[in-house]
Structures are given as structure tokens and as C-alpha cells.
Scaffold this motif. Sequence first.
Motif, PDB file in Angstrom:
ATOM      1  N   GLU A 171     -10.916 -28.426 -57.711  1.00  8.60           N
ATOM      2  CA  GLU A 171     -11.523 -29.923 -57.279  1.00  8.60           C
ATOM      3  C   GLU A 171     -11.507 -29.675 -55.823  1.00  8.60           C
ATOM      4  N   ASN A 172     -10.749 -29.477 -54.744  1.00 13.27           N
ATOM      5  CA  ASN A 172     -11.273 -29.204 -53.494  1.00 13.27           C
ATOM      6  C   ASN A 172     -11.593 -28.669 -53.758  1.00 13.27           C
ATOM      7  N   GLN A 173     -11.860 -27.275 -54.027  1.00 13.53           N
ATOM      8  CA  GLN A 173     -13.251 -26.595 -53.873  1.00 13.53           C
ATOM      9  C   GLN A 173     -12.813 -25.577 -52.921  1.00 13.53           C
ATOM     10  N   THR A 174     -11.083 -25.196 -52.543  1.00 19.07           N
ATOM     11  CA  THR A 174     -10.598 -24.207 -51.735  1.00 19.07           C
ATOM     12  C   THR A 174     -10.257 -23.016 -52.472  1.00 19.07           C
ATOM     13  N   ASN A 175     -10.274 -22.715 -54.116  1.00 17.90           N
ATOM     14  CA  ASN A 175      -9.922 -21.804 -54.653  1.00 17.90           C
ATOM     15  C   ASN A 175     -10.715 -21.564 -55.366  1.00 17.90           C
ATOM     16  N   PHE A 176     -10.755 -20.609 -56.639  1.00 13.29           N
ATOM     17  CA  PHE A 176     -11.582 -20.446 -57.980  1.00 13.29           C
ATOM     18  C   PHE A 176     -11.011 -19.184 -58.601  1.00 13.29           C
ATOM     19  N   VAL A 177     -11.626 -19.416 -60.193  1.00 14.68           N
ATOM     20  CA  VAL A 177     -10.867 -18.603 -60.879  1.00 14.68           C
ATOM     21  C   VAL A 177     -11.956 -17.871 -61.925  1.00 14.68           C
ATOM     22  N   ALA A 178     -11.952 -16.898 -61.799  1.00 12.81           N
ATOM     23  CA  ALA A 178     -13.064 -16.365 -62.874  1.00 12.81           C
ATOM     24  C   ALA A 178     -12.617 -16.228 -64.068  1.00 12.81           C
ATOM     25  N   ARG A 179     -14.511 -16.757 -64.659  1.00 15.35           N
ATOM     26  CA  ARG A 179     -14.180 -16.690 -65.895  1.00 15.35           C
ATOM     27  C   ARG A 179     -15.485 -16.070 -66.778  1.00 15.35           C
ATOM     28  N   LEU A 180     -15.158 -15.100 -67.692  1.00 19.70           N
ATOM     29  CA  LEU A 180     -16.021 -14.224 -68.912  1.00 19.70           C
ATOM     30  C   LEU A 180     -16.658 -15.389 -68.837  1.00 19.70           C
TER      31      LEU A 180
END
Length: 158
Positions: free
Chosen positions: A116-125
Motif C-alpha cells: 500500500e505504501n509502495q515501498t516494496n513489492f512481491v513478484a507473482r507469476l
Amino acid sequence: EFNPIIKEYAGMRMHMRLTDVYLMYAEALHASKGATAAPDSYGLTAEATVNLFRDRAGIPSVDSAIVGDSNKFMDELRRERAVELCYEAHRWVDIRRWGVAHLDQYRIKTALDFSENQTNFVARLLVDRICEYPKHYWLPFEAKQTQIYEGFDQNPGW
């Protein structure tokens, strides 16, 4: 195409972005002369061509270590095409033309789910494309077309 019965001309226009033309120019020039050589007929090098787009976006020029390595510069050209032409359906044609479509980095497509705070992400296939070399680099001919002439073989793998 002229239709003598209707007596009118129906033309077909092909649309091509100037960006695509410049990037094809840079790729062809890099393949023939390298990243830093310019032809006599036009003073723009492959490196300078890529930097045109980077300058426009406010991104630093291509690092000299990348320019000095032919493979790394080609990777940079591929990345630049992916960014510049991302929504224009060039990608699948490009990666097959380069002969890299079967490699994981080009075959596997992922989504990036940001927090939500756009500081990290998770890659999803999203998809793991099936791409066998050399089969999926070519389209199959109709079977009846390959039977017209004895020496006309089907494309590899089909």
C-alpha cells in the motif's frame, strides 16, 4: 489494391513509430559496426540513438562499461525496446527474432504486486510460456502446402 469492377482504389497504410525506426537503426548499426561507430551517411551512433530516448526521459546515458561490451549493449537495446514499445505488441516478435524466446528471462512473465505504501513489492507469476527451440520460432505450414513439392519440408518441430 485496384478493383476494376468497383473502379476504386483501396490502400492499406502501415503505421510505424519513429521510436521503432530509431531502435531498429541502432540495432542494425550495432550488429554491423558496433555501438560507437557511425556510418558515413548519418552521424548518429547506436549509443547516441539509445541515449536520445534516455535523455528525453531524464535517465542517465548508457554506462561506458555497457557500451564497451557488445553483449551488454545488445541487452540494453533489448531493454530499451521493451520499455519504449511495451504496449505495442512488438515483444514476442522481437524475442523470437533475437533467438532468446526460450530463455527463462523472456519466457516467464510476472506481475509486481506493490504494498500500500509502495515501498516494496512481491513478484507473482502470470504465465510461463511454452517455447521450444526451434519449433516455436517458426509457424507451421499447412500440411497440403508441404506436399506440393517433395523438397519443401515442414518447419522444424511441426
